[in-house]
Write a protein that holds these residues in place. Structure first.
Motif, PDB file in Angstrom:
ATOM      1  N   TRP A  20       0.821  -1.208   0.000  1.00 23.20           N
ATOM      2  CA  TRP A  20       0.000   0.000   0.000  1.00 23.20           C
ATOM      3  C   TRP A  20       0.858   1.264   0.000  1.00 23.20           C
ATOM      4  CZ3 TRP A  20      -4.630   0.434  -1.629  1.00 23.20           C
ATOM      5  CH2 TRP A  20      -5.518  -0.626  -1.519  1.00 23.20           C
ATOM      6  N   HIS A  21       2.012   1.223   0.644  1.00 19.84           N
ATOM      7  CA  HIS A  21       2.876   2.398   0.646  1.00 19.84           C
ATOM      8  C   HIS A  21       3.462   2.653  -0.736  1.00 19.84           C
ATOM      9  CE1 HIS A  21       2.637   2.049   5.008  1.00 19.84           C
ATOM     10  NE2 HIS A  21       2.942   3.332   5.007  1.00 19.84           N
ATOM     11  N   ILE A  22       3.820   1.588  -1.439  1.00 21.03           N
ATOM     12  CA  ILE A  22       4.335   1.751  -2.800  1.00 21.03           C
ATOM     13  C   ILE A  22       3.223   2.245  -3.724  1.00 21.03           C
ATOM     14  CG2 ILE A  22       5.272   0.506  -4.788  1.00 21.03           C
ATOM     15  CD1 ILE A  22       6.792  -1.246  -2.726  1.00 21.03           C
ATOM     16  N   ALA A  23       2.022   1.688  -3.586  1.00 25.16           N
ATOM     17  CA  ALA A  23       0.894   2.155  -4.398  1.00 25.16           C
ATOM     18  C   ALA A  23       0.576   3.617  -4.104  1.00 25.16           C
ATOM     19  CB  ALA A  23      -0.336   1.283  -4.135  1.00 25.16           C
ATOM     20  N   ALA A  24       0.607   3.996  -2.841  1.00 26.31           N
ATOM     21  CA  ALA A  24       0.332   5.388  -2.469  1.00 26.31           C
ATOM     22  C   ALA A  24       1.367   6.333  -3.073  1.00 26.31           C
ATOM     23  CB  ALA A  24       0.309   5.533  -0.950  1.00 26.31           C
ATOM     24  N   LEU A  25       2.605   5.884  -3.149  1.00 27.42           N
ATOM     25  CA  LEU A  25       3.653   6.704  -3.751  1.00 27.42           C
ATOM     26  C   LEU A  25       3.338   7.019  -5.208  1.00 27.42           C
ATOM     27  CD1 LEU A  25       6.512   7.934  -3.424  1.00 27.42           C
ATOM     28  CD2 LEU A  25       7.384   5.766  -4.244  1.00 27.42           C
ATOM     29  N   PHE A  26       2.932   5.998  -5.970  1.00 25.93           N
ATOM     30  CA  PHE A  26       2.608   6.232  -7.375  1.00 25.93           C
ATOM     31  C   PHE A  26       1.308   7.011  -7.543  1.00 25.93           C
ATOM     32  CE2 PHE A  26       5.626   2.720  -7.843  1.00 25.93           C
ATOM     33  CZ  PHE A  26       6.462   3.282  -8.794  1.00 25.93           C
ATOM     34  N   ILE A  27       0.358   6.833  -6.658  1.00 26.00           N
ATOM     35  CA  ILE A  27      -0.878   7.623  -6.713  1.00 26.00           C
ATOM     36  C   ILE A  27      -0.572   9.094  -6.457  1.00 26.00           C
ATOM     37  CG2 ILE A  27      -3.071   8.054  -5.532  1.00 26.00           C
ATOM     38  CD1 ILE A  27      -3.222   4.973  -5.109  1.00 26.00           C
ATOM     39  N   ILE A  28       0.250   9.366  -5.477  1.00 27.82           N
ATOM     40  CA  ILE A  28       0.622  10.756  -5.170  1.00 27.82           C
ATOM     41  C   ILE A  28       1.410  11.375  -6.321  1.00 27.82           C
ATOM     42  CG2 ILE A  28       2.078  12.173  -3.669  1.00 27.82           C
ATOM     43  CD1 ILE A  28       1.214  10.313  -1.361  1.00 27.82           C
ATOM     44  N   ILE A  29       2.337  10.618  -6.909  1.00 24.61           N
ATOM     45  CA  ILE A  29       3.106  11.142  -8.042  1.00 24.61           C
ATOM     46  C   ILE A  29       2.186  11.438  -9.221  1.00 24.61           C
ATOM     47  CG2 ILE A  29       4.832  10.527  -9.794  1.00 24.61           C
ATOM     48  CD1 ILE A  29       6.369   9.074  -7.565  1.00 24.61           C
ATOM     49  N   GLY A  30       1.250  10.527  -9.503  1.00 24.05           N
ATOM     50  CA  GLY A  30       0.334  10.723 -10.629  1.00 24.05           C
ATOM     51  C   GLY A  30      -0.588  11.914 -10.446  1.00 24.05           C
ATOM     52  N   THR A  31      -1.199  12.026  -9.272  1.00 26.17           N
ATOM     53  CA  THR A  31      -2.099  13.160  -9.045  1.00 26.17           C
ATOM     54  C   THR A  31      -1.326  14.474  -8.966  1.00 26.17           C
ATOM     55  OG1 THR A  31      -2.067  12.705  -6.661  1.00 26.17           O
ATOM     56  CG2 THR A  31      -3.903  11.807  -7.938  1.00 26.17           C
ATOM     57  N   SER A  32      -0.117  14.444  -8.444  1.00 22.37           N
ATOM     58  CA  SER A  32       0.705  15.660  -8.417  1.00 22.37           C
ATOM     59  C   SER A  32       1.077  16.085  -9.829  1.00 22.37           C
ATOM     60  CB  SER A  32       1.971  15.424  -7.592  1.00 22.37           C
ATOM     61  OG  SER A  32       1.653  15.143  -6.264  1.00 22.37           O
ATOM     62  N   ALA A  33       1.438  15.118 -10.670  1.00 24.19           N
ATOM     63  CA  ALA A  33       1.768  15.448 -12.058  1.00 24.19           C
ATOM     64  C   ALA A  33       0.557  16.023 -12.780  1.00 24.19           C
ATOM     65  CB  ALA A  33       2.279  14.203 -12.782  1.00 24.19           C
ATOM     66  N   LEU A  34      -0.612  15.454 -12.541  1.00 24.29           N
ATOM     67  CA  LEU A  34      -1.833  15.987 -13.148  1.00 24.29           C
ATOM     68  C   LEU A  34      -2.077  17.423 -12.685  1.00 24.29           C
ATOM     69  CD1 LEU A  34      -4.368  15.341 -14.867  1.00 24.29           C
ATOM     70  CD2 LEU A  34      -5.480  14.742 -12.708  1.00 24.29           C
ATOM     71  N   GLY A  35      -1.915  17.672 -11.387  1.00 18.05           N
ATOM     72  CA  GLY A  35      -2.120  19.016 -10.861  1.00 18.05           C
ATOM     73  C   GLY A  35      -1.102  20.021 -11.356  1.00 18.05           C
ATOM     74  N   VAL A  36       0.109  19.560 -11.655  1.00 17.60           N
ATOM     75  CA  VAL A  36       1.145  20.468 -12.130  1.00 17.60           C
ATOM     76  C   VAL A  36       1.012  20.722 -13.625  1.00 17.60           C
ATOM     77  CG1 VAL A  36       3.632  20.651 -12.545  1.00 17.60           C
ATOM     78  CG2 VAL A  36       2.804  19.968 -10.313  1.00 17.60           C
ATOM     79  N   PHE A  37       0.816  19.660 -14.392  1.00 15.37           N
ATOM     80  CA  PHE A  37       0.858  19.800 -15.843  1.00 15.37           C
ATOM     81  C   PHE A  37      -0.452  20.276 -16.473  1.00 15.37           C
ATOM     82  CE2 PHE A  37       4.335  16.612 -15.271  1.00 15.37           C
ATOM     83  CZ  PHE A  37       5.351  17.511 -15.549  1.00 15.37           C
ATOM     84  N   LEU A  38      -1.581  20.056 -15.821  1.00 16.57           N
ATOM     85  CA  LEU A  38      -2.849  20.503 -16.391  1.00 16.57           C
ATOM     86  C   LEU A  38      -2.899  22.025 -16.570  1.00 16.57           C
ATOM     87  CD1 LEU A  38      -5.557  19.506 -17.443  1.00 16.57           C
ATOM     88  CD2 LEU A  38      -6.466  19.815 -15.148  1.00 16.57           C
TER      89      LEU A  38
END
Length: 126
Positions: A20-38
């Protein structure tokens, strides 16, 4: 109980769920990238006439909301843990000399974030 007994961590177990910690890491990276690049994509494609133009006010509102979420999350979730860790008697003279290290670090961080954001916005607008 002596200070050495209180600071002994040999009997403490770990209940981390690595999957779950590894999955949370990729979820946070993905949503952060969406928030930055959009916002970047929507602002740069506006000049291309593709119809993705978002009003500047909406972008600024999103930036302010994001900054507020980051700061409030830090104060609600991280500050109490940092305060208890930095006032732990196991630290010895470090916590005895000045008991408000967590508050000082938090205040300096908020000031630095605000200053950097202000500087970048001024550089972007000029």
């Amino acid at each position: 109980m002596s200070l050495d007994d209180a600071c002994d961590i040999s009997g403490i177990g770990s209940e981390w769920d690595n999957d779950w910690h590894i999955a949370a890491l990729f979820i946070i990276i993905g949503t952060s990238a969406l928030g930055v690049f959009l916002p970047i994509i929507s602002q740069t494609s506006r000049g291309l006439g593709s119809g993705l133009g978002v009003p500047v006010f909406a972008i600024q509102l999103g930036q302010f909301f994001g900054s507020g979420v980051i700061i409030s999350t830090a104060f609600i979730h991280l500050f109490p843990a940092a305060y208890s860790a930095l006032t732990n008697p196991c630290l010895g003279a470090f916590s005895d000399r000045y008991g408000a290290w967590a508050s000082l670090i938090a205040m300096a961080t908020v000031f630095t974030m605000h200053s950097v954001e202000w500087w970048l916005v001024e550089a972007w607008l000029s």
